[in-house]
Design an enzyme around this catalytic site. Structure first.
Site, PDB file in Angstrom:
ATOM      1  N   HIS A 306       0.843  -1.189   0.000  1.00 32.25           N
ATOM      2  CA  HIS A 306       0.000   0.000   0.000  1.00 32.25           C
ATOM      3  C   HIS A 306       0.879   1.240   0.000  1.00 32.25           C
ATOM      4  O   HIS A 306       1.924   1.251   0.639  1.00 32.25           O
ATOM      5  CB  HIS A 306      -0.916   0.011   1.238  1.00 32.25           C
ATOM      6  CG  HIS A 306      -2.066   0.937   1.085  1.00 32.25           C
ATOM      7  ND1 HIS A 306      -1.979   2.278   1.344  1.00 32.25           N
ATOM      8  CD2 HIS A 306      -3.333   0.712   0.662  1.00 32.25           C
ATOM      9  CE1 HIS A 306      -3.149   2.838   1.095  1.00 32.25           C
ATOM     10  NE2 HIS A 306      -3.990   1.920   0.674  1.00 32.25           N
ATOM     11  N   ASP A 363      -7.980  -5.359  -0.091  1.00 31.23           N
ATOM     12  CA  ASP A 363      -8.446  -6.245  -1.154  1.00 31.23           C
ATOM     13  C   ASP A 363      -8.053  -7.709  -0.948  1.00 31.23           C
ATOM     14  O   ASP A 363      -8.499  -8.573  -1.697  1.00 31.23           O
ATOM     15  CB  ASP A 363      -7.896  -5.760  -2.504  1.00 31.23           C
ATOM     16  CG  ASP A 363      -8.436  -4.393  -2.872  1.00 31.23           C
ATOM     17  OD1 ASP A 363      -9.651  -4.190  -2.702  1.00 31.23           O
ATOM     18  OD2 ASP A 363      -7.657  -3.526  -3.303  1.00 31.23           O
TER      19      ASP A 363
HETATM   20  N1  CMC Z   1       4.028  -7.818  -4.732  1.00 27.99           N
HETATM   21  C1  CMC Z   1       5.370  -7.819  -4.902  1.00 27.99           C
HETATM   22  N2  CMC Z   1       6.148  -6.726  -4.757  1.00 27.99           N
HETATM   23  C2  CMC Z   1       5.545  -5.584  -4.411  1.00 27.99           C
HETATM   24  C3  CMC Z   1       4.139  -5.503  -4.213  1.00 27.99           C
HETATM   25  C4  CMC Z   1       3.389  -6.687  -4.389  1.00 27.99           C
HETATM   26  N3  CMC Z   1       2.061  -6.666  -4.214  1.00 27.99           N
HETATM   27  N4  CMC Z   1       3.798  -4.223  -3.887  1.00 27.99           N
HETATM   28  C5  CMC Z   1       4.948  -3.530  -3.885  1.00 27.99           C
HETATM   29  N5  CMC Z   1       5.989  -4.337  -4.191  1.00 27.99           N
HETATM   30  C6  CMC Z   1       7.411  -3.946  -4.237  1.00 27.99           C
HETATM   31  C7  CMC Z   1       7.700  -3.102  -5.463  1.00 27.99           C
HETATM   32  O1  CMC Z   1       8.093  -3.916  -6.555  1.00 27.99           O
HETATM   33  C8  CMC Z   1       8.831  -2.230  -4.948  1.00 27.99           C
HETATM   34  O2  CMC Z   1       9.990  -3.031  -4.915  1.00 27.99           O
HETATM   35  P1  CMC Z   1      11.471  -2.355  -5.179  1.00 27.99           P
HETATM   36  O3  CMC Z   1      11.656  -1.387  -4.043  1.00 27.99           O
HETATM   37  O4  CMC Z   1      12.414  -3.509  -5.174  1.00 27.99           O
HETATM   38  O5  CMC Z   1      11.373  -1.676  -6.508  1.00 27.99           O
HETATM   39  C9  CMC Z   1       8.436  -1.946  -3.502  1.00 27.99           C
HETATM   40  O6  CMC Z   1       7.635  -3.088  -3.113  1.00 27.99           O
HETATM   41  C10 CMC Z   1       7.640  -0.661  -3.305  1.00 27.99           C
HETATM   42  O7  CMC Z   1       6.465  -0.724  -4.102  1.00 27.99           O
HETATM   43  P2  CMC Z   1       5.917   0.453  -5.022  1.00 27.99           P
HETATM   44  O8  CMC Z   1       5.297  -0.149  -6.248  1.00 27.99           O
HETATM   45  O9  CMC Z   1       6.968   1.490  -5.202  1.00 27.99           O
HETATM   46  O10 CMC Z   1       4.790   1.052  -4.077  1.00 27.99           O
HETATM   47  P3  CMC Z   1       3.625   2.040  -4.515  1.00 27.99           P
HETATM   48  O11 CMC Z   1       3.278   2.803  -3.295  1.00 27.99           O
HETATM   49  O12 CMC Z   1       3.970   2.808  -5.735  1.00 27.99           O
HETATM   50  O13 CMC Z   1       2.408   1.059  -4.930  1.00 27.99           O
HETATM   51  C11 CMC Z   1       0.646  -0.481  -4.719  1.00 27.99           C
HETATM   52  C12 CMC Z   1       1.454   0.626  -4.051  1.00 27.99           C
HETATM   53  C13 CMC Z   1      -0.582  -0.751  -3.872  1.00 27.99           C
HETATM   54  C14 CMC Z   1       0.167  -0.012  -6.113  1.00 27.99           C
HETATM   55  C15 CMC Z   1       1.529  -1.752  -4.847  1.00 27.99           C
HETATM   56  O14 CMC Z   1       1.898  -2.199  -3.562  1.00 27.99           O
HETATM   57  C16 CMC Z   1       0.829  -2.862  -5.608  1.00 27.99           C
HETATM   58  O15 CMC Z   1       0.880  -2.884  -6.828  1.00 27.99           O
HETATM   59  N6  CMC Z   1       0.142  -3.820  -4.902  1.00 27.99           N
HETATM   60  C17 CMC Z   1      -0.598  -4.854  -5.561  1.00 27.99           C
HETATM   61  C18 CMC Z   1      -1.939  -4.305  -6.045  1.00 27.99           C
HETATM   62  C19 CMC Z   1      -2.901  -4.061  -4.912  1.00 27.99           C
HETATM   63  O16 CMC Z   1      -3.092  -4.901  -4.043  1.00 27.99           O
HETATM   64  N7  CMC Z   1      -3.593  -2.918  -4.964  1.00 27.99           N
HETATM   65  C20 CMC Z   1      -4.583  -2.534  -3.961  1.00 27.99           C
HETATM   66  C21 CMC Z   1      -4.123  -1.366  -3.133  1.00 27.99           C
HETATM   67  S1  CMC Z   1      -5.082  -1.130  -1.633  1.00 27.99           S
HETATM   68  C22 CMC Z   1      -6.675  -0.768  -2.061  1.00 27.99           C
HETATM   69  C23 CMC Z   1      -6.877   0.242  -3.116  1.00 27.99           C
HETATM   70  O17 CMC Z   1      -6.203   1.272  -3.179  1.00 27.99           O
HETATM   71  O18 CMC Z   1      -7.758   0.024  -3.909  1.00 27.99           O
END
Ligand code: CMC
Length: 428
Positions: A306, A363
């Site tokens: 998140h 989720d």
């Molecule tokens: N699985 C594997 N690796 C992950 C995941 C995941 N679900 N989420 C983040 N990471 C890794 C990402 O690859 C990055 O790694 P590195 O530092 O090595 O590059 C690190 O963790 C930081 O992640 P980020 O993508 O920079 O974080 P963000 O704040 O930009 O994105 C997020 C947040 C929710 C989009 C992301 O965690 C994600 O894609 N999660 C899976 C989709 C998901 O469950 N979405 C629902 C969010 S909560 C409810 C809502 O908002 O609707």
């Protein structure tokens, strides 16, 4: 003069005022930054940018705290109802009993949609995603209620809000009925908000439909948990579109579209599809986690991570307990819940997820409950939208009441070609 901070740009010092929120969160007020220094800030994804002052929802992502208008989500999920929470978000205070009765009555009496709206559904393919259908039909509300578009007239705005709150479940159930070729079921004014939705989803004209109170209560709690989450992607979209001052319906339609994506609300559908894939392929949790950790693999552990929570998402904790409770009360044994719990256990003891502070989000467990109560997978995100609606509207209202609000118009750092002269096609 309040507190200030100093920004040093080369040899030029610039004093910026500090804004401190009611829970101590501090922001640099950089509104004069460009005028005084010629510079802008660079913050893709807005992770460090406060776009507004807001009194709707407080999140402390480090401590795993979520409060609507000051009330902890745990208390609201246990003791309140979705319509009461909606009033809290929309008006700022918990309603008195007579206010809640009056609001509920108004909602109940506005649930029908215009008969001509059904032609709109008929013009859309049956296999269209229901989020696309809902975005289209909600956008079309502006065409059916053109008289309610004056955002400065509070009577008209309130009427538009009531219509949206009342009709979105009808619109959503219509999207489902259209996709399976069944007749739309009219709303039933004798039922509460969630029971009515369940009847419109699962009832048919051929036989009576009895709402299971366990299912209706579970759905109500899910809607409460989704009702607001401050400046998330869809809410920010509602604010951004709303900032140019089109009718409320247009902003909400934009919010539905933003919510649809798999990184936002669409993750609930992706989670269940991921769990089903693991079950089908008889793959172990470890194999899947290995793929999610591999930078060369696009697989993600959906429902994990998140932008704001760097600790447990309090909604996920409530949903995990609710999933267990609902499955037990319905007498359902879910292999998917077992797989999800195993994935969570393994991920939370794996350095990749621990070091990145990745925890289950809202989720991760919601889809297991939706599935247990019979909601089709492609409708999961639609339910998120029904839940998020009062939050979207509360932010829209707050923005319209904010004297400092301006049209949303970020800047950019241009990195394209410098000036060059046009070359005739024959010379290229
Ligand atoms: N699985 C594997 N690796 C992950 C995941 C995941 N679900 N989420 C983040 N990471 C890794 C990402 O690859 C990055 O790694 P590195 O530092 O090595 O590059 C690190 O963790 C930081 O992640 P980020 O993508 O920079 O974080 P963000 O704040 O930009 O994105 C997020 C947040 C929710 C989009 C992301 O965690 C994600 O894609 N999660 C899976 C989709 C998901 O469950 N979405 C629902 C969010 S909560 C409810 C809502 O908002 O609707």
């Amino acid at each position: 003069m309040g507190q200030t901070a100093k920004i040093q740009c080369g040899d030029q010092g610039f004093e910026v005022p500090l804004i401190v929120g009611s829970e101590g969160e501090t922001a640099l007020d950089i509104r004069q930054l460009r005028a005084k220094t010629g510079m802008i800030t660079y913050d893709p994804g807005y992770g460090n940018t406060g776009a507004c002052l807001s009194a709707v929802t407080f999140i402390d992502g480090e401590k795993g705290i979520l409060r609507y208008r000051g009330y902890p989500i745990e208390q609201l999920a246990e003791k309140s109802t979705f319509l009461e929470v909606a009033m809290l978000l929309l008006n700022g205070e918990l309603p008195r009993k007579d206010e809640l009765v009056s609001f509920t009555g108004e909602i109940t009496r506005h649930t029908m949609i215009h008969e001509d709206m059904k032609w709109l559904y008929r013009s859309l393919p049956k296999d269209a995603h229901p989020m696309a259908v809902c975005a289209a039909v909600v956008g079309a509300l502006s065409t059916f209620y053109p008289g309610l578009q004056d955002n400065t007239d509070s009577t008209k705005v309130n009427a538009a809000i009531l219509r949206l709150m009342a009709k979105l479940p009808t619109i959503a159930a219509g999207a489902h009925k259209h996709s399976i070729g069944q007749p739309f079921i009219y709303p039933d004014n004798s039922l509460d908000y969630c029971s009515n939705f369940l009847k419109m989803m699962f009832g048919t004209p051929c036989e009576p439909y009895m709402v299971d109170p366990v299912v209706a209560r579970a759905l109500d709690r899910l809607l409460i948990l989704h009702a607001d989450h401050e400046q998330n992607c869809s809410t920010s979209s509602v604010r951004m579109v709303g900032s140019s001052q089109p009718p409320l319906y247009a902003s909400i339609s934009a919010g539905i579209s933003a919510l649809w994506g798999p990184l936002h609300g669409g993750a609930n559908q992706e989670v269940i599809e991921m769990l089903e894939r693991i079950e089908r392929e008889e793959g172990s949790a470890e194999n899947f986690l290995d793929r999610a950790k591999d930078r060369n693999d696009t697989t993600k552990l959906m429902g994990f991570g998140h932008r704001v929570y760097k600790n447990h998402d309090p909604r996920a904790l409530i949903l995990k307990a609710t999933a267990r409770e609902v499955l037990e009360r319905l007498g359902v044994r879910s292999k998917l819940l077992e797989i999800a719990m195993k994935l969570e256990e393994r991920a939370l003891s794996d350095d990749y997820f621990v070091s990145r502070k990745l925890y289950p989000n809202v989720d991760f467990y919601s889809g297991i409950i939706y599935k247990a109560i019979g909601i089709p997978v492609n409708m999961f995100t639609v339910l998120f939208a029904i839940g998020r609606l009062p939050g979207w509207i509360a932010h829209w209202k707050e923005m319209h009441a904010d004297r400092e609000a301006r049209i949303s118009r970020p800047r950019q750092v241009y990195t394209g070609a410098q000036k060059r002269d046009y070359v005739a096609i024959a010379q290229r």
